[in-house]
Enzyme design. Structure first.
Site, short mmCIF file in Angstrom:
data_model
loop_
_atom_site.label_atom_id
_atom_site.label_comp_id
_atom_site.label_asym_id
_atom_site.label_seq_id
_atom_site.Cartn_x
_atom_site.Cartn_y
_atom_site.Cartn_z
N ASP A 67 56.87 30.44 59.22
CA ASP A 67 56.20 30.90 57.88
C ASP A 67 54.88 30.13 58.20
OD1 ASP A 67 57.28 28.54 57.42
OD2 ASP A 67 58.16 29.12 55.88
N ASN A 136 65.66 25.99 45.96
CA ASN A 136 65.75 27.02 45.12
C ASN A 136 66.62 28.13 46.09
OD1 ASN A 136 63.92 27.99 46.54
ND2 ASN A 136 62.70 28.16 45.08
N1 LIG Z 1 58.56 26.96 54.13
C1 LIG Z 1 59.40 25.61 54.31
C2 LIG Z 1 60.72 26.01 54.79
O1 LIG Z 1 60.88 26.51 55.86
C3 LIG Z 1 61.64 24.62 54.34
O2 LIG Z 1 63.07 25.04 54.85
C4 LIG Z 1 61.60 24.09 53.35
C5 LIG Z 1 62.31 22.81 52.81
O3 LIG Z 1 61.67 21.81 53.68
P1 LIG Z 1 62.19 20.32 53.67
O4 LIG Z 1 62.93 20.33 54.92
O5 LIG Z 1 60.99 19.43 53.65
O6 LIG Z 1 63.05 19.84 52.43
O7 LIG Z 1 60.25 23.92 52.73
C6 LIG Z 1 59.27 24.84 53.21
O8 LIG Z 1 59.13 25.62 52.04
#
Ligand SMILES: N[C@@H]1[C@@H](O)[C@H](O)[C@@H](COP(=O)(O)O)O[C@@H]1O
Length: 263
Positions: A67, A136
């Site tokens: 993304d 979520n």
């Molecule tokens: N788009 C990304 C996801 O790909 C990721 O998995 C999520 C969790 O992030 P973290 O690993 O910092 O908790 O964050 C973002 O929203």
């Protein structure tokens, strides 16, 4: 579906890095699906170390990131292209022309999404997709209510996701509310999926993804249909699973079987 519960975040990173390293060794021209967020950072550090100690080369590897924020160009410090350069690509021997991150600063996002899918297809799809998970249950930026068969497209972020990611932006800095993300259908086509989660914050999401019903309310629950998926989680992220003892039992049995067949 395999659920591997490990002691801490470091063990989760080691497990993920070993998986990726062994894929690259058996298939140097492999295509990796990569993720951002704080969870995979330690794993990327491990891969960099393996490269620096000449155990691993990325020269023939291609990567596709899940993304990107819509409206940020790759030089913006909060863009996911920048994140990938900083945390991995700038420290290894990968050819950056083979690293694909959705283009965030485009005035034709639909076209950019279509071209991203076309390029992924022309490269033969993803061999191993690395995923984190949102609190979520989102994967990539596929928020709850996303179609479970969706393709790469623009998505609106939930307030929870915007708040969770606020920590990366400065106080007055523009924080996008829209993003381009690989679709859930796109992610599901990867030949193997590795989802990493660490910390209490992720315990509800993991419980819903692994043991909850298959539902658009928890996009990661689609992985229950995947024939080759491993959830690699630490004890904290596992704390709400009902069948922890069984998942650990399976791992011990598998280990025994491996030892027996290796003799
Ligand atoms: N788009 C990304 C996801 O790909 C990721 O998995 C999520 C969790 O992030 P973290 O690993 O910092 O908790 O964050 C973002 O929203």
């Amino acid at each position: 579906m395999r659920v591997v519960i490990l002691e801490n975040a470091k063990a989760v990173a080691n497990f993920g890095a070993d998986k990726i390293a062994s894929l690259i060794k058996t298939k140097p021209q492999c295509t990796l699906g990569l993720a951002t967020g704080s969870t995979p950072i330690k794993l990327y550090q491990q891969l960099i170390e393996q490269y620096k100690s000449q155990q691993l080369s990325f020269s023939d590897v291609s990567t596709f990131n899940l993304d990107e924020y819509l409206g940020l160009d790759g030089l913006h410090p909060q863009s996911y292209r920048y994140f990938m350069n900083e945390n991995l690509f700038d420290h290894i021997d990968i050819d950056k022309r083979n690293t694909y991150v959705p283009i965030g600063n485009t005035s034709h996002p639909d076209q950019a999404c279509f071209e991203f899918e076309q390029t992924l297809k022309s490269k033969g799809g993803v061999d191993l997709q690395l995923l984190g998970i949102g609190r979520n249950g989102h994967i990539g930026f596929n928020e709850p209510s996303s179609s479970l068969t969706s393709r790469t497209r623009v998505k609106t972020l939930t307030e929870d996701t915007i708040n969770a990611n606020k920590r990366f932006f400065k106080k007055e800095e523009f924080q996008p509310h829209l993003a381009i993300t690989m679709g859930i259908g796109t992610i599901s086509e990867a030949r193997e999926v590795l989802l990493l989660a660490t910390g209490y914050d992720k315990a509800d999401a993991i419980q819903n993804a692994v043991e909850g019903p298959l539902a658009a309310r928890c996009p990661a629950s689609i992985l229950q249909l995947h024939p080759n998926v491993t959830f690699v989680i630490d004890e904290k992220a596992a704390q709400k699973l009902q069948d922890i003892a069984f998942y650990k039992h399976i791992e011990r049995e598998n280990m025994r079987l491996k030892e027996r067949t290796a003799r």
